[in-house]
Design a protein around this motif. Structure first.
Motif, PDB file in Angstrom:
ATOM      1  N   ASN A 283     -11.307  -5.491  -9.252  1.00 36.77           N
ATOM      2  CA  ASN A 283     -10.329  -4.664  -8.547  1.00 36.77           C
ATOM      3  C   ASN A 283     -11.112  -3.745  -7.602  1.00 36.77           C
ATOM      4  OD1 ASN A 283      -7.884  -3.512  -7.773  1.00 36.77           O
ATOM      5  ND2 ASN A 283      -7.933  -1.989  -9.408  1.00 36.77           N
ATOM      6  N   PRO A 284     -11.697  -4.311  -6.556  1.00 35.41           N
ATOM      7  CA  PRO A 284     -12.599  -3.555  -5.681  1.00 35.41           C
ATOM      8  C   PRO A 284     -11.840  -2.645  -4.722  1.00 35.41           C
ATOM      9  CG  PRO A 284     -12.363  -5.782  -4.862  1.00 35.41           C
ATOM     10  CD  PRO A 284     -11.595  -5.725  -6.151  1.00 35.41           C
ATOM     11  N   PRO A 285     -12.557  -1.719  -4.053  1.00 33.96           N
ATOM     12  CA  PRO A 285     -11.911  -0.827  -3.093  1.00 33.96           C
ATOM     13  C   PRO A 285     -11.345  -1.585  -1.903  1.00 33.96           C
ATOM     14  CG  PRO A 285     -14.301  -0.599  -3.017  1.00 33.96           C
ATOM     15  CD  PRO A 285     -13.988  -1.425  -4.210  1.00 33.96           C
ATOM     16  N   LEU A 286     -10.192  -1.118  -1.425  1.00 36.65           N
ATOM     17  CA  LEU A 286      -9.550  -1.700  -0.250  1.00 36.65           C
ATOM     18  C   LEU A 286      -9.781  -0.853   0.994  1.00 36.65           C
ATOM     19  CD1 LEU A 286      -6.060  -2.558  -1.818  1.00 36.65           C
ATOM     20  CD2 LEU A 286      -8.068  -4.054  -1.641  1.00 36.65           C
ATOM     21  N   ARG A 287     -10.047   0.442   0.820  1.00 36.38           N
ATOM     22  CA  ARG A 287     -10.094   1.356   1.963  1.00 36.38           C
ATOM     23  C   ARG A 287     -11.408   2.115   2.106  1.00 36.38           C
ATOM     24  NH1 ARG A 287     -10.887   3.149   5.879  1.00 36.38           N
ATOM     25  NH2 ARG A 287      -9.674   4.498   7.269  1.00 36.38           N
TER      26      ARG A 287
END
Length: 339
Positions: A283-287
């Motif tokens: 669930n990696p960073p999107l922003r």
């Protein structure tokens, strides 16, 4: 390496590497810089941070202020107890942790005529209490004002000493403003007043508020990390900060608290509420593009967050490097920049 197993996120840390006091001045802390594009690792000092930051970035900071949330009192029987405020809930209800045997309906007594009534004992170890003074229900600001007088700075459990007067300053960021945290956003502790002023002049800099709760120290008990129930924390993101998040400008998150708040907003578009986002390699960073953070406990949700940026193997490699180079770990320790 299995990203879903807690044991994957373990590493060896000698006890002497756990920092029990900060360095002085703050920006003399060491800084490990990892450049993802080149793979280069640089060892430097926090005061040289600007030498490594990309030019056209937005910088986000957490302006929460740590409350003197640890208080000592007595039961009606005279037995001693210790209470740690966790978070305000609604009206006059608060989530707390209590050391000492208690039961529902019991009253606890503290200095300055402060009393707490046990409303509920939760299965997760927290307790719900209502605070009173001279039979008058206390809401958040009035309670915090009393805690500033009778309370103690709630140092993390791995700092094996009592809080001292200087911790009231050392365990606050130089821009701490909004009361409500029981743990500091520690990546920001390295900024001095002058370095913070320089940061604002160089980069578009905005605040958000996430009141760090005691749950940040809650260990991951399940071996399969997706079975872990992530703690939730109250947050507020001002309009200008929301606009920066919604822009296309690359972002530096100063700390894991900022990262989780920004990423929660990126997923929900909700500027005020409770954040319970769990970032990990799946669930990696999107922003958030760049991360400034401290070195975190083995097998914690915080090291899992770091791994969400750079993967498990690289995370453990950098931590092994930091141990070898005698970096100082955890809240009062050194920092790492991922660019």
């Amino acid at each position: 390496m299995d990203p879903f197993l807690k044991s994957t996120y373990d590493y060896y840390l000698p006890t002497e590497r756990i920092a029990t006091h900060p360095v002085e001045p703050r920006d003399e802390a060491r800084l490990l810089v990892f450049n993802r594009s080149s793979g280069q690792i640089t060892h430097t000092f926090f005061k040289h941070l600007f030498d490594f930051l990309p030019e056209d970035i937005g910088v986000l900071l957490n302006d929460t202020r740590v409350v003197k949330a640890r208080i000592f009192g007595k039961k009606e029987s005279g037995g001693e107890i210790e209470l740690l405020l966790n978070a305000p809930l609604q009206e006059n209800l608060y989530s707390v942790y209590i050391k000492g045997r208690v039961k529902k309906g019991m009253r606890l007594f503290f200095d300055a005529d402060l009393e707490a009534e046990l409303i509920e004992l939760k299965e997760d170890g927290t307790r719900l209490v209502a605070f009173f003074r001279k039979n008058e229900a206390l809401h958040t600001k009035a309670l915090f004002d009393i805690l500033e007088i009778i309370g103690h700075i709630p140092l993390p459990p791995y700092i094996k000493r009592e809080d001292q007067e200087e911790d009231s300053v050392d365990y606050q960021t130089v821009f701490a403003k909004e009361q409500g945290a029981v743990a500091a956003p520690t990546a920001s502790l390295h900024f001095t007043d002058s370095m913070f002023e320089a940061l604002k002049k160089r980069y578009e800099t905005h605040f958000l508020t996430l009141h760090v709760g005691a749950g940040t120290f809650k260990p991951v008990e399940a071996e399969h990390i997706l079975e872990h129930v992530m703690h939730s924390e109250i947050y507020t993101i001002p309009e200008l900060t929301c606009k920066l998040i919604e822009s296309k400008k690359p972002l530096l998150a100063v700390g894991t608290t900022v990262t989780r708040t920004v990423e929660y907003y990126a997923r929900t578009n909700i500027p005020v509420g409770k954040c319970d986002l769990f970032l990990h390699p799946n669930n990696p960073p999107l922003r958030v593009n760049h991360l400034l953070t401290n070195f975190h406990l083995p097998k914690s949700t915080l090291i899992m967050l770091v791994a969400s940026f750079i993967g498990i193997e690289k995370t453990l490699e950098l931590y092994e490097e930091a141990v070898k180079e005698k970096y100082r770990f955890f809240s009062y320790g050194d920092a790492m920049l991922i660019i």
